[in-house]
Scaffold this active site. Structure first.
Site, PDB file in Angstrom:
ATOM      1  N   LYS A 118      39.024  25.559 -15.155  1.00  0.00           N
ATOM      2  CA  LYS A 118      37.850  24.982 -15.821  1.00  0.00           C
ATOM      3  C   LYS A 118      37.585  23.569 -15.339  1.00  0.00           C
ATOM      4  O   LYS A 118      36.432  23.150 -15.222  1.00  0.00           O
ATOM      5  CB  LYS A 118      38.023  24.998 -17.346  1.00  0.00           C
ATOM      6  CG  LYS A 118      37.918  26.386 -17.920  1.00  0.00           C
ATOM      7  CD  LYS A 118      37.361  26.388 -19.328  1.00  0.00           C
ATOM      8  CE  LYS A 118      37.007  27.806 -19.712  1.00  0.00           C
ATOM      9  NZ  LYS A 118      37.092  28.162 -21.064  1.00  0.00           N
ATOM     10  N   LYS A 212      34.247  42.148 -16.070  1.00  0.00           N
ATOM     11  CA  LYS A 212      34.143  42.228 -17.518  1.00  0.00           C
ATOM     12  C   LYS A 212      32.751  41.797 -17.989  1.00  0.00           C
ATOM     13  O   LYS A 212      32.139  40.938 -17.366  1.00  0.00           O
ATOM     14  CB  LYS A 212      35.181  41.240 -18.071  1.00  0.00           C
ATOM     15  CG  LYS A 212      35.726  41.541 -19.415  1.00  0.00           C
ATOM     16  CD  LYS A 212      36.913  40.616 -19.684  1.00  0.00           C
ATOM     17  CE  LYS A 212      36.482  39.474 -20.575  1.00  0.00           C
ATOM     18  NZ  LYS A 212      37.607  38.679 -21.086  1.00  0.00           N
ATOM     19  N   LYS A 215      30.379  36.465 -21.533  1.00  0.00           N
ATOM     20  CA  LYS A 215      29.566  35.817 -22.564  1.00  0.00           C
ATOM     21  C   LYS A 215      28.639  34.798 -21.933  1.00  0.00           C
ATOM     22  O   LYS A 215      27.785  34.234 -22.584  1.00  0.00           O
ATOM     23  CB  LYS A 215      30.473  35.110 -23.579  1.00  0.00           C
ATOM     24  CG  LYS A 215      31.726  35.876 -23.871  1.00  0.00           C
ATOM     25  CD  LYS A 215      32.800  34.995 -24.523  1.00  0.00           C
ATOM     26  CE  LYS A 215      34.165  35.658 -24.409  1.00  0.00           C
ATOM     27  NZ  LYS A 215      35.286  35.044 -24.998  1.00  0.00           N
TER      28      LYS A 215
END
Ligand code: TRP
Length: 346
Positions: A118, A212, A215
């Site tokens: 990140k 996947k 979001k």
């Protein structure tokens, strides 16, 4: 043996149908299987929201919206074994983080893969919060003496850090707390055993079924959020990426797009995997498969959204606050133990 289960689910974005099927449904199943003195803590980690830039103006609303989603999905607030709360309302989280921080080594947090990844994405302005959030997470877990913390693989290191901190402090303060200052959460292997029920349930992106369902906003066509208009969700299903084998098969390797649709049908219809295979495998009309999936998704969203709309914000807030007062008492007991251990309190 009584057990305590704890789950934190995000607050600063809409939940996806993947979150619902992969995380919320298993929580409902767990709730149903709780025994007499078991406890289940479910919280919205709203303090975690700031580790990367977010839309601050929407945080409050989204957090409450997600709480309402859990209630509509079947999390039962009248069940005395179940606690639902917002992390930020329990001040013990912030307080214990400081104490835990002073028993965590710089090198330990520096090694966290999620931090490395990140921080690369964030570029130069990496906040200290992003660096130290695994310690906040350790507090989330330790405050409630949690044994089981259902988590994705990407959170494994954070669980292990939590265990390391707990063991370290238990050793250090053994004389004052011979029973252990903290409950050490179970090892990753035992967590996996516990999560067995939900294993393998990963809904894939509709536009890029190798990955996947995410979001993030980068993949709006591949992601169905729980706030999508049912008709828009139908469009996403109808344009889902499939393949050109021309024959339906349950095969994640070769036909992830088609298999993803089959899995959605399985989960949303409540039919068993075998039954769904019997119906679909060998057929050639992908369009029919899409229509069947789209209908189920449409009904599912319509139902859930109707239930959520029936929940009154004020009423939910009131119940939440009552819950949060009770949760604070539990958390404060653990905080007090830690404060005693380090000499702040008697
Ligand atoms: N970090 C978790 C995630 O990104 C969310 C989380 C925060 C959490 N605190 C937690 C999960 C404590 C379980 C227990 O998914």
């Amino acid at each position: 043996m009584t057990k305590t289960i704890l789950t934190g689910l995000r607050s600063n974005a809409s939940l996806t149908i993947g979150n619902y099927l992969g995380a919320i449904l298993p929580m409902i199943k767990t709730q149903q299987s709780l025994e007499k003195d078991d406890k289940m803590f479910i919280f919205v980690p709203d303090l975690h929201s700031f580790i990367t830039p977010i839309d601050y103006d929407n945080l409050y609303k989204t957090a409450l919206q997600n709480i309402k989603t859990y209630i509509a999905a079947g999390i039962d607030l009248s069940n005395p074994n179940v606690y639902l709360y917002r992390q930020s309302r329990i001040s013990a989280h912030s307080e214990i983080q400081w104490i835990l921080s002073c028993f965590t080594y710089y090198g330990e947090t520096q090694r966290m893969i999620q931090f490395k990844e990140k921080s690369k994405k964030e570029g130069r302005n990496v906040s200290v919060g992003l660096f130290s959030y695994p310690i906040l997470m350790a507090g989330d877990i330790l405050l409630y003496d949690a044994d089981y913390v259902p988590l994705g693989q990407d959170q494994r290191q954070h669980l292990e850090l939590t265990r390391d901190i707990a063991i370290r402090m238990n050793n250090k303060f053994e004389a004052k707390f011979p029973e252990g200052l903290f409950t050490v959460p179970k090892s990753w292997a035992k967590q996996l055993d516990f999560m067995n029920i939900s294993e393998g349930i990963k809904i894939r992106s509709l536009s890029n079924p190798e990955t996947k369902m995410s979001k993030s906003a980068k993949d709006p066509k591949g992601t169905i959020t729980l706030t999508d208009k049912p008709d828009d969700a139908v469009k996403k299903i109808m344009s889902a990426q499939t393949d050109d084998y021309g024959k339906i098969d349950w095969n994640w390797e070769k036909q992830p797009g088609v298999t993803n649709l089959l899995q959605l049908i399985t989960m949303l219809s409540g039919d068993g995997e075998q039954e769904v295979k019997d119906t679909w495998v060998g057929k050639t009309k992908y369009g029919e498969l899409k229509i069947a999936t789209a209908e189920l998704v449409h009904d599912f969203l319509t139902n859930l959204q109707t239930k959520i709309a029936e929940l009154d914000d004020e009423e939910v807030s009131k119940i939440l606050e009552i819950n949060e007062a009770e949760v604070s008492k539990i958390a404060n007991k653990t905080l007090h133990r830690a404060q005693k251990a380090v000499g702040l309190k008697r």
